[in-house]
Design an enzyme around this catalytic site. Structure first.
Site, PDB file in Angstrom:
ATOM      1  N   LYS A 223      -8.965   6.949 -19.253  1.00 23.19           N
ATOM      2  CA  LYS A 223      -9.283   7.524 -20.552  1.00 23.19           C
ATOM      3  C   LYS A 223      -8.068   7.430 -21.492  1.00 23.19           C
ATOM      4  O   LYS A 223      -7.661   6.342 -21.802  1.00 23.19           O
ATOM      5  CB  LYS A 223      -9.781   8.952 -20.364  1.00 23.19           C
ATOM      6  CG  LYS A 223     -10.804   9.107 -19.201  1.00 23.19           C
ATOM      7  CD  LYS A 223     -12.125   8.394 -19.431  1.00 23.19           C
ATOM      8  CE  LYS A 223     -13.010   8.287 -18.199  1.00 23.19           C
ATOM      9  NZ  LYS A 223     -13.256   9.515 -17.458  1.00 23.19           N
TER      10      LYS A 223
ATOM     11  N   ASP B 265      -7.710  19.105 -13.598  1.00 22.69           N
ATOM     12  CA  ASP B 265      -8.034  17.783 -14.121  1.00 22.69           C
ATOM     13  C   ASP B 265      -7.638  17.792 -15.593  1.00 22.69           C
ATOM     14  O   ASP B 265      -8.270  18.451 -16.420  1.00 22.69           O
ATOM     15  CB  ASP B 265      -9.541  17.510 -13.943  1.00 22.69           C
ATOM     16  CG  ASP B 265      -9.935  16.104 -14.376  1.00 22.69           C
ATOM     17  OD1 ASP B 265      -9.254  15.530 -15.245  1.00 22.69           O
ATOM     18  OD2 ASP B 265     -10.949  15.591 -13.861  1.00 22.69           O
TER      19      ASP B 265
ATOM     20  N   ARG C 251       0.846  -1.190   0.000  1.00 29.17           N
ATOM     21  CA  ARG C 251       0.000   0.000   0.000  1.00 29.17           C
ATOM     22  C   ARG C 251       0.884   1.243   0.000  1.00 29.17           C
ATOM     23  O   ARG C 251       0.623   2.220  -0.686  1.00 29.17           O
ATOM     24  CB  ARG C 251      -0.952   0.010   1.216  1.00 29.17           C
ATOM     25  CG  ARG C 251      -1.640   1.363   1.407  1.00 29.17           C
ATOM     26  CD  ARG C 251      -2.930   1.336   2.218  1.00 29.17           C
ATOM     27  NE  ARG C 251      -2.931   0.449   3.343  1.00 29.17           N
ATOM     28  CZ  ARG C 251      -2.282   0.649   4.501  1.00 29.17           C
ATOM     29  NH1 ARG C 251      -1.568   1.745   4.678  1.00 29.17           N
ATOM     30  NH2 ARG C 251      -2.342  -0.240   5.456  1.00 29.17           N
TER      31      ARG C 251
ATOM     32  N   TYR D  67     -16.325  17.457 -14.292  1.00 33.68           N
ATOM     33  CA  TYR D  67     -16.793  16.082 -14.376  1.00 33.68           C
ATOM     34  C   TYR D  67     -17.874  15.846 -13.315  1.00 33.68           C
ATOM     35  O   TYR D  67     -17.728  16.266 -12.172  1.00 33.68           O
ATOM     36  CB  TYR D  67     -15.596  15.152 -14.156  1.00 33.68           C
ATOM     37  CG  TYR D  67     -15.957  13.699 -14.172  1.00 33.68           C
ATOM     38  CD1 TYR D  67     -16.314  13.070 -15.363  1.00 33.68           C
ATOM     39  CD2 TYR D  67     -15.944  12.943 -13.015  1.00 33.68           C
ATOM     40  CE1 TYR D  67     -16.655  11.740 -15.385  1.00 33.68           C
ATOM     41  CE2 TYR D  67     -16.274  11.597 -13.032  1.00 33.68           C
ATOM     42  CZ  TYR D  67     -16.628  11.010 -14.217  1.00 33.68           C
ATOM     43  OH  TYR D  67     -16.963   9.679 -14.233  1.00 33.68           O
TER      44      TYR D  67
HETATM   45  C1  LIG Z   1     -13.774   9.847 -16.123  1.00 32.66           C
HETATM   46  C2  LIG Z   1     -13.347  11.119 -15.534  1.00 32.66           C
HETATM   47  C3  LIG Z   1     -13.090  11.239 -14.152  1.00 32.66           C
HETATM   48  C4  LIG Z   1     -13.293  10.079 -13.184  1.00 32.66           C
HETATM   49  O1  LIG Z   1     -12.361   9.065 -13.394  1.00 32.66           O
HETATM   50  P1  LIG Z   1     -12.655   7.508 -13.096  1.00 32.66           P
HETATM   51  O2  LIG Z   1     -11.411   6.854 -13.582  1.00 32.66           O
HETATM   52  O3  LIG Z   1     -13.877   7.132 -13.853  1.00 32.66           O
HETATM   53  O4  LIG Z   1     -12.857   7.379 -11.627  1.00 32.66           O
HETATM   54  C5  LIG Z   1     -12.637  12.457 -13.690  1.00 32.66           C
HETATM   55  N1  LIG Z   1     -12.467  13.512 -14.513  1.00 32.66           N
HETATM   56  C6  LIG Z   1     -12.729  13.431 -15.828  1.00 32.66           C
HETATM   57  C7  LIG Z   1     -12.535  14.635 -16.683  1.00 32.66           C
HETATM   58  C8  LIG Z   1     -13.178  12.252 -16.384  1.00 32.66           C
HETATM   59  O5  LIG Z   1     -13.450  12.193 -17.697  1.00 32.66           O
END
Ligand SMILES: *Cc1c(COP(=O)(O)O)cnc(C)c1O
Length: 384
Positions: A198, A173, A49, A101
């Site tokens: 993504k 982000d 961890r 998001y």
């Molecule tokens: C998908 C997404 C998230 C969340 O991520 P997960 O891997 O689904 O937990 C956060 N910010 C953006 C811009 C996203 O497209």
């Protein structure tokens, strides 16, 4: 080793293979614990961890790519965002971009609020609106640029400069851009977060999150929180993500080429009311985006014109998959109002422009001519 350019860093950055065996691929250290030679001795790893060599290879890689001081890998983008938000405390206030998001909004609204962390939604694309909101309790600004799903552009440098003068942390982000196209830390941001699910993973086969800090003090605090909360990425998925990142630039080059082609196509359709894509020169924020990023990304949103039915459109897509998520090699279409942004109340959603006739496309790396054919077919069938 000499400092390399990003196309090379993607392949050789972080930990380049395995020094014990010469293996070119970083091994998967599927272990929870490590042998200690003596009581109280210094060991590189003690418990997975806290630290695991495969995860560490990924964490060093993303830190290098984002040009930060340390990287942290989590079991999802939301785990990364949650852990970063734990840097704040009760009574603090965070300003967030409108169009962040949906999950980021939800965790602030439904979870952190209960513990006294307050948020306020601001149109961060207008820096003067942001400035008006600055008061002593504001400790963080959380932005996405381009933001989801209308691709709203925020001037990352201007926000960071403003935040710094008030001692406020800027968190970006960077999921839609990746460090191949945009590096927020070099623009003055303090922390970058990613849903690595993504583009970084890129193959729609894993869930992962990353955070990168821009200074040693934040790195130490986030390392503590990552270990304390424990939402870490496991060794196999860390390896899978390293594998995905190696092809990031070749994938993105194709994503960009296809997206720009599709955006141009959509613009010419009478079934399409408005196209949102930062690569279009008359798109609001185009110039700021050009300044801070080296490409427009491959997310395109558009609204269907009156007289065209959204259900019929989705029903007649054959190649483009109706589904959540984005950033994979395959093209996806989603309906933000009922899918990704369903956790935002309808009234607020409409205010934000996430209307029921809005379509979001994540353009993949298929042949662009096949994508156009598929869209042409679905649009023609959506006429009422
Ligand atoms: C998908 C997404 C998230 C969340 O991520 P997960 O891997 O689904 O937990 C956060 N910010 C953006 C811009 C996203 O497209």
């Amino acid at each position: 080793m000499a400092e390399h350019l990003i196309n090379t860093k993607l392949i050789h950055g972080g930990v380049d293979g395995d020094e014990h065996t010469g293996a070119v691929s970083v091994p998967i250290y599927q272990t929870s614990t490590y042998r200690q030679k003596e009581l109280g001795g210094k060991v590189p790893y003690e418990y997975s961890r806290t630290g695991n060599p495969t995860r560490e290879a990924l964490e060093k890689l993303i830190a290098e790519l984002e040009e930060g001081t340390a990287g942290f890998a989590f079991a999802s983008g939301m785990a990364a965002i949650t852990t970063v938000l734990l840097l704040f405390k009760s009574g603090d206030k965070i300003l967030i971009s409108n169009n962040v998001y949906g999950g980021t909004f939800r965790i602030l609204d439904k979870v952190f609020k209960q513990f006294g962390l307050i948020y306020k939604i601001v149109d961060t694309s207008d820096i003067s609106l942001l400035e008006k909101e600055l008061e002593p309790s504001v400790k963080g600004i959380f932005i996405e640029s381009p933001a989801n799903p209308l691709l709203t552009i925020t001037d990352i440098k201007a926000v960071s400069v403003l935040a710094k003068t008030y001692g406020i942390l800027t968190i970006v982000d960077n999921t839609f851009m990746t460090p191949y196209l945009q590096k927020p830390l070099t623009l003055g941001a303090d922390i970058v977060v990613h849903s690595a699910t993504k583009y970084l993973g890129g193959h729609s086969d894993l869930i992962a999150g990353l955070a990168v800090t821009g200074n040693e003090e934040l790195s130490a605090r986030l390392a503590f929180l990552q270990n304390a909360t424990g939402g870490i990425l496991e060794p196999f998925d860390s390896w899978l993500l390293i594998r995905g990142i190696k092809t990031l630039s070749v994938r993105l080059d194709r994503h960009l080429e296809n997206a720009s082609y599709v955006a141009d196509f959509l613009r010419g359709q009478k079934s399409v009311e408005q196209v949102y894509y930062p690569g279009l020169p008359d798109f609001k924020g185009y110039e700021i985006h050009q300044k801070q990023a080296s490409g427009a990304g491959a997310i395109i949103s558009f609204t269907l014109a009156q007289g065209f039915d959204i259900r019929e459109f989705y029903k007649h897509l054959e190649l483009i998959i109706l589904g959540e998520s984005l950033g994979g090699v395959e093209s996806l279409a989603c309906h933000p109002a009922s899918m990704t942004h369903a956790s935002i109340p309808a009234e607020l959603r409409n205010q934000l422009g996430i209307t029921d006739n809005l379509v979001r496309l994540s353009i993949g790396i298929e042949d662009k001519r096949d994508l156009i054919k598929d869209l042409e077919n679905a649009l023609s069938h959506s006429s009422i």
